[in-house]
Design an enzyme around this catalytic site. Sequence first.
Site, PDB file in Angstrom:
ATOM      1  N   HIS A 307       0.804  -1.257  -0.329  1.00 19.60           N
ATOM      2  CA  HIS A 307       0.295  -0.175  -0.352  1.00 19.60           C
ATOM      3  C   HIS A 307       1.136   0.849  -0.365  1.00 19.60           C
ATOM      4  O   HIS A 307       2.112   1.163   0.539  1.00 19.60           O
ATOM      5  CB  HIS A 307      -0.912   0.001   1.222  1.00 19.60           C
ATOM      6  CG  HIS A 307      -2.008   0.573   1.201  1.00 19.60           C
ATOM      7  ND1 HIS A 307      -1.927   2.137   1.116  1.00 19.60           N
ATOM      8  CD2 HIS A 307      -3.485   0.885   0.553  1.00 19.60           C
ATOM      9  CE1 HIS A 307      -3.200   3.150   1.136  1.00 19.60           C
ATOM     10  NE2 HIS A 307      -4.177   2.134   1.019  1.00 19.60           N
ATOM     11  N   ASP A 365      -8.363  -4.659   0.197  1.00 19.46           N
ATOM     12  CA  ASP A 365      -8.184  -6.180  -0.729  1.00 19.46           C
ATOM     13  C   ASP A 365      -8.429  -7.665  -1.255  1.00 19.46           C
ATOM     14  O   ASP A 365      -8.439  -8.624  -1.693  1.00 19.46           O
ATOM     15  CB  ASP A 365      -8.031  -5.447  -2.080  1.00 19.46           C
ATOM     16  CG  ASP A 365      -8.251  -3.920  -2.472  1.00 19.46           C
ATOM     17  OD1 ASP A 365      -7.692  -3.483  -2.857  1.00 19.46           O
ATOM     18  OD2 ASP A 365      -9.227  -4.008  -2.971  1.00 19.46           O
TER      19      ASP A 365
END
Length: 430
Positions: A307, A365
């Site tokens: 991320h 996700d």
Amino acid sequence: MAETKTATLTLDGKTYELPVLSPTSGPDVLDIRKLYSQAGVFTYDPGFTSTASCDSTITYIDGDKGELQHRGYPIDQLASQSHYLEVCYLLLYGELPTKAELEKFETTITRHTMIHEQMHYFFRGFRRDSHPMATMVGVVGAMSAFYHDSTDVNDPRQREIASHRLIAKMPTIAAMAYKYSIGQPFVYPRNDLDYAANFIHMCFAVPAEEYKVDPILARAMDRIFTLHADHEQNASTSTVRLASSSGANPFACIAAGIACLWGPAHGGANQACLEMLKEIGTVDRIPEFIARAKDKNDPFRLMGFGHRVYKNMDPRATVMKESADEVLELLGVENNPLLQVAKELEKIALSDPYFIEKKLFPNVDFYSGIILEAMGFPTSMFTPIFALSRTVGWISQWKEQLGDPQMKIGRPRQLYLGEGLRDYTPIDER
Ligand code: SDX
């Protein structure tokens, strides 16, 4: 913003004082708004890794601690004690609603869930095998052709109506995109169902028989919506803000956000992650994929890992993982091979020096796809569900930007590395 101190820049023998702005939480900010006019230089930050594009009061993320707060409330408390429409109210208006305010808001959203009947024909213009994200970009953008009475961005009341319409209609449009892709008739929204149950019903009911929504699945769906609702200035939100800065209507701005979210590095990662887990197939093939993810010459990346901001566990992934266990146990598929691969992959990756050193953790996700697949959604519906959930975040950030008196059109500059000035050469001299 408090201006607490200044930073000094020395360039070509000249000194410039840059104000330093202090936030409620997070790092201080160098105010460089006057830098070009004073020093005649630009800053350079492709990917905006060190750039604050705006000030905001909606969402705060601490990437190192793995913390996410909406209007100051931690995401784990909202996920366990609140529900999506209440979080929508919080994001839109800044405070948790009273009972009466919530009831009024929920009634308003419920009463806006149908789309203009004429819009049904838009779907028929797409191939049946179109990706539902393509359909959503098209249909949401086309809303500006139908809802003229809420496209004037300078009218606060029209801004509010557009916000309600988008939050209310996105589940209907996403469900219609799904039904169209499988050749089933559209199912109208039902006012006796709550927001998440209504979406599940519109996706899985058929006119031929009664469809009962399982309340535990509806709760899991609502939690997925909540966990995806907003996330500060991510790529799709920044797209919405940039589109809005030109004065584009809300439906065009949200369509731009949907288009950006679709990328596999962003919201498309949930679909890519599940496809990756299917490709891995069994636990014994995990080392092969870990090796590929570490290989500089292989473009393969572990989908659902890493991320830009989180350098610790994404707090949403932690909640999502609990939900995955609950839903799969409910569905009697707790031994789902994909979940086994996912859990083993997470364990191996988190102990691998490469991932530890680069601070690559599972993100939002990683587990969402497993829940959605277990609930019966095809992978092509994962990102539309992310888009549906994020609409309130996009629209809250859009509303905040439009309410900023300092707002001006977003217009970044560049570091030009092309050819210097030269004269045109006639073709017979080339
Ligand atoms: C979302 O911004 C948001 O808030 C987004 C989001 C939201 O709610 O809006 O949180 C939603 O988009 C979550 C992210 C979903 N994407 C994926 O899961 C796709 C896989 N992840 C990567 O593509 C990547 O981690 C990004 C795009 C998410 C972040 O990339 P960065 O911050 O630009 O980091 P990078 O690409 O510069 O990578 C840093 C290093 C690189 O190695 P070096 O060049 O330093 O040697 O880490 C490596 C990368 O190769 N790396 C990975 C990796 N992610 C980064 N290596 C293997 N697998 C990965 N997943």
